[in-house]
Design an enzyme around this catalytic site. Structure first.
Site, short mmCIF file in Angstrom:
data_model
loop_
_atom_site.label_atom_id
_atom_site.label_comp_id
_atom_site.label_asym_id
_atom_site.label_seq_id
_atom_site.Cartn_x
_atom_site.Cartn_y
_atom_site.Cartn_z
N ARG A 1 11.28 3.58 5.24
CA ARG A 1 11.09 3.70 6.69
C ARG A 1 11.84 2.60 7.44
NH1 ARG A 1 4.93 4.24 9.04
NH2 ARG A 1 4.95 1.98 9.10
N GLU B 1 -10.74 -4.32 9.30
CA GLU B 1 -10.01 -3.28 8.59
C GLU B 1 -10.62 -3.24 7.18
OE1 GLU B 1 -5.82 -4.17 8.16
OE2 GLU B 1 -5.33 -2.08 8.41
N LYS C 1 12.16 -7.86 1.34
CA LYS C 1 11.21 -8.66 0.56
C LYS C 1 9.97 -7.80 0.39
CE LYS C 1 8.01 -10.88 0.35
NZ LYS C 1 6.86 -10.57 -0.54
N PRO C 2 9.81 -7.16 -0.79
CA PRO C 2 8.65 -6.29 -1.00
C PRO C 2 7.40 -7.12 -1.31
CG PRO C 2 9.97 -6.38 -3.01
CD PRO C 2 10.70 -7.21 -1.97
N ARG D 1 -6.97 9.24 2.10
CA ARG D 1 -5.59 9.18 1.65
C ARG D 1 -5.34 7.74 1.18
NH1 ARG D 1 0.20 9.22 4.13
NH2 ARG D 1 -0.72 8.10 5.86
N ASN E 1 0.79 -1.23 0.00
CA ASN E 1 0.00 0.00 0.00
C ASN E 1 0.83 1.29 0.00
OD1 ASN E 1 0.69 -0.39 2.69
ND2 ASN E 1 -1.23 0.40 3.48
N GLY F 1 2.61 -5.18 7.64
CA GLY F 1 1.58 -5.88 6.87
C GLY F 1 0.42 -6.23 7.78
N SER F 2 -0.30 -7.27 7.41
CA SER F 2 -1.50 -7.63 8.15
C SER F 2 -1.16 -8.28 9.50
CB SER F 2 -2.35 -8.58 7.32
OG SER F 2 -1.60 -9.75 7.05
N CYS G 1 -3.11 1.67 6.72
CA CYS G 1 -3.29 1.12 8.06
C CYS G 1 -3.82 2.21 8.99
CB CYS G 1 -1.97 0.59 8.59
SG CYS G 1 -0.68 1.83 8.50
N GLU H 1 4.70 -3.82 12.41
CA GLU H 1 3.75 -2.74 12.13
C GLU H 1 2.56 -3.41 11.45
OE1 GLU H 1 3.95 0.36 12.97
OE2 GLU H 1 6.06 0.58 13.52
N LEU H 2 1.47 -3.59 12.20
CA LEU H 2 0.39 -4.46 11.71
C LEU H 2 -0.88 -3.66 11.38
CD1 LEU H 2 1.12 -7.38 14.19
CD2 LEU H 2 2.09 -6.95 11.93
P1 NAP Z 1 0.19 -8.88 4.00
O1 NAP Z 1 -0.67 -9.73 3.16
O2 NAP Z 1 0.32 -9.19 5.43
O3 NAP Z 1 1.62 -8.89 3.29
C1 NAP Z 1 2.67 -8.09 3.76
C2 NAP Z 1 3.97 -8.70 3.28
O4 NAP Z 1 4.16 -9.97 3.86
C3 NAP Z 1 4.07 -8.89 1.78
O5 NAP Z 1 5.38 -8.63 1.36
C4 NAP Z 1 3.74 -10.37 1.63
O6 NAP Z 1 4.26 -10.94 0.47
C5 NAP Z 1 4.42 -10.92 2.86
N1 NAP Z 1 3.89 -12.23 3.29
C6 NAP Z 1 2.65 -12.73 3.12
N2 NAP Z 1 2.56 -13.94 3.70
C7 NAP Z 1 3.77 -14.19 4.27
C8 NAP Z 1 4.30 -15.28 5.03
N3 NAP Z 1 3.57 -16.35 5.33
N4 NAP Z 1 5.56 -15.20 5.46
C9 NAP Z 1 6.31 -14.13 5.16
N5 NAP Z 1 5.87 -13.08 4.45
C10 NAP Z 1 4.60 -13.10 4.02
O7 NAP Z 1 -0.26 -7.36 3.94
P2 NAP Z 1 -0.62 -6.49 2.65
O8 NAP Z 1 -1.93 -6.97 2.11
O9 NAP Z 1 0.54 -6.43 1.74
O10 NAP Z 1 -0.77 -5.04 3.30
C11 NAP Z 1 -1.93 -4.61 3.94
C12 NAP Z 1 -1.81 -4.73 5.45
O11 NAP Z 1 -0.65 -4.04 5.90
C13 NAP Z 1 -2.96 -4.11 6.20
O12 NAP Z 1 -3.35 -4.94 7.26
C14 NAP Z 1 -2.36 -2.82 6.75
O13 NAP Z 1 -2.99 -2.32 7.89
C15 NAP Z 1 -0.97 -3.22 7.02
N6 NAP Z 1 -0.10 -2.05 7.10
C16 NAP Z 1 0.37 -1.66 8.33
C17 NAP Z 1 1.17 -0.54 8.45
C18 NAP Z 1 1.69 -0.10 9.77
O14 NAP Z 1 2.64 0.66 9.79
N7 NAP Z 1 1.13 -0.55 10.89
C19 NAP Z 1 1.51 0.18 7.30
C20 NAP Z 1 1.01 -0.23 6.06
C21 NAP Z 1 0.22 -1.36 5.98
P3 NAP Z 1 3.30 -11.26 -0.80
O15 NAP Z 1 2.87 -9.94 -1.31
O16 NAP Z 1 4.18 -11.98 -1.74
O17 NAP Z 1 2.17 -12.07 -0.29
#
Ligand code: NAP
Ligand code: MG
Length: 488
Positions: A170, A392, A185-186, A289, A162, A239-240, A295, A261-262
């Protein structure tokens, strides 16, 4: 300056390969995957998909680079980051366009993200020389307590789609400032921007192996293997909450230092004494935004009874007026969501709220144009126990709930397992501070719809995470205290 991002140039600027030890290379088994434009479903390009072997090769490279990098004078490390900041500013338009292509956000949002992302390099260029320690006399008086800050070691960084630029800088900024080497790992939905940032860091003088970048469709296997490698001492994940939980389990096996950071579920609380114009302006920023894919997105609006109708009307007018379309069109104010699954999930949550008794005042049904578009949506009369308020939403949907008393507002705001950010609007300063203090969140926007700032500690409590990014706290996440008990 700045290179154009037509498709041929795109491949030249970001080779679409893995960066390991200063070399851009294909995956060990040749695997690749497509990156698509969510505005029209077109394939932009394809990139190498790192294997477990590639992950371990990157760890090896980062491990070799770690000692020399950590021994590099802090001022020199800072100057690499400062150079990267300047290059990002110079190439800002190219980076912003790439973000729009792979992520779908509007050009204005992408420009905002690019500037925000670059600022992390500037901030940590300045922080690199401030890894302060201390010397005190032990309370018993016999000896001295010397505390020195040392880099934690090789860091694995995992980022979401996102904010493909800002979530990378960061983490990379403070890691490099502290003297750590990294493997990034993006996210697979938006890997191109991080490759461009790696290109920038190389140009700015980051030595081979200090920054390695591995797009991969095999995230679980590759990140899992790296986290279990004893040479890795830090895992920083954004991420999530769901994936964060899996990674916390993995990190437990080798007791790796973690920052998490979830997800968030931000309440946006409006009291009857608030400046309603300012509250609606703040709501538009906090909600829209990044098209709601943040998040920090306001996820639940709690508005005091006497002003609820007025607020809802004004927010509906503003939301209904937004122009929806491809983020590349500079007139557009809301782009597509990241992918088809995201559209289906947002629509599912909206339909569930309607079943629970909510009313739609604008939007509420997916647009049947090509692409992953969902219209700006406002839901009023949402029951306080409706399921949409527990999730969310990650889309342009604003559910509004009304409340009576301050105590009730605080209870509603805290009624979630998340605790990333909250927004509070009131013109009574004492009330604003009192409520801010009682809300269970790592951050509060008090009469402000935006909290993100590279100079401030960003992060959550409860299931929104562990640790902080940005500010001086962000540097400390990559340092460990070494205590030396000394007699002299
Ligand atoms: P996500 O599905 O959790 O994925 C985040 C990252 O983790 C991606 O690079 C993903 O790779 C990787 N990943 C997925 N499964 C994994 C596993 N089993 N082991 C290791 N890595 C794994 O999250 P997203 O959909 O990209 O982003 C949205 C989420 O991020 C939302 O929940 C949002 O609130 C959160 N977020 C939090 C913040 C904060 O600062 N608190 C900031 C921004 C976003 P792949 O893409 O290859 O699956
Ligand atoms: Mg995509």
């Amino acid at each position: 300056m700045g290179r154009p991002t037509n498709d041929m140039q795109l491949n030249a600027a970001t080779p679409g390969n893995l960066l390991i030890d200063g070399h851009w290379q294909p995956a060990s088994d040749g695997a690749r995957f497509d990156v698509t434009d969510p505005a029209n479903g077109e394939v932009i390009t394809n990139v190498a998909s790192a294997s477990v072997d590639d992950g371990l090769a990157a760890v090896e490279a980062a491990h070799r680079a770690f000692r020399p990098w950590s021994a590099t004078p802090p001022r020199v490390r800072g100057e690499v980051l400062r150079g990267a900041y300047e290059l990002m500013v110079e190439r800002g338009e190219e980076i912003a366009e790439l973000i729009v292509r792979e992520n779908g956000k509007t050009l204005a949002d992408a420009r905002g993200e690019t500037a925000y992302a670059a600022e992390f390099f500037r901030w940590y260029a300045e922080e690199a020389v401030r890894a302060l320690g201390s010397v005190v006399t032990a309370p018993a008086g016999g000896n001295k307590i010397i505390v020195q800050q040392q880099p934690v070691g090789v860091a694995v960084l995992v980022t979401p789609w996102n904010f493909p630029a800002a979530m990378a800088t960061r983490k990379i900024g403070p890691a490099l400032a502290a003297g750590c080497s990294v493997v990034l790992k993006p996210a697979s939905d938006a890997p191109l921007t991080s490759l461009l940032i790696a290109d920038v860091l190389e140009e700015a003088g980051a030595p081979p192996g200090v920054v390695n970048v591995l797009p991969s469709r095999r995230s679980g296997a590759v990140v899992g293997a790296m986290v279990h490698d004893p040479r890795v001492r830090k895992l920083s994940f954004t991420g999530s909450t769901q994936v964060g939980r899996i990674l916390l389990h993995e990190a437990a096996d080798s007791v790796v230092n973690v920052s998490m950071e979830l997800g968030g579920n931000a309440p946006f609380v409006v009291f009857d004494d608030a400046d309603l114009d300012a509250a609606v302006d703040g709501a538009m920023v906090a909600k829209m935004r990044n098209g709601g894919e943040a998040c920090t997105a306001a996820n639940r609006f709690y508005v005091q009874n006497t002003v609820a109708e007025d607020f809802s009307q004004r927010l509906t007018e503003r939301m209904a007026a937004l122009r929806v379309g491809s983020g590349m069109d500079p007139e557009v104010e809301l782009g597509p969501l990241i992918n088809e699954e995201a559209v289906l999930e947002v629509d599912r949550l909206v339909q569930m709220a309607l079943t629970d008794g909510a009313t739609v005042t604008t939007g509420g049904e997916r647009l049947d144009d090509e692409g992953c578009f969902y219209p700006p949506t406002v839901l009023t009369d949402v029951p306080a126990d409706s399921e949409i308020l527990d999730h969310e939403i990650f889309g342009p949907v604003a559910p509004i709930v009304s409340f009576d008393t301050e105590a009730e507002a605080i209870d509603l705001a805290n009624g979630t397992e998340y605790g990333l950010v909250a927004y509070v609007y009131t013109s009574d300063l004492a009330r604003g501070l009192r409520v801010s203090e009682r809300i269970e969140a790592g951050m509060v926007g008090l009469n402000r719809g935006l909290v993100s700032d590279p100079a401030a500690p960003f992060g959550g409590v409860k299931q929104s995470g562990i640790g902080r990014e940005g500010g001086h706290e962000g540097l400390l996440e990559y340092l460990e205290s070494k205590y030396i008990a000394a007699d002299w």
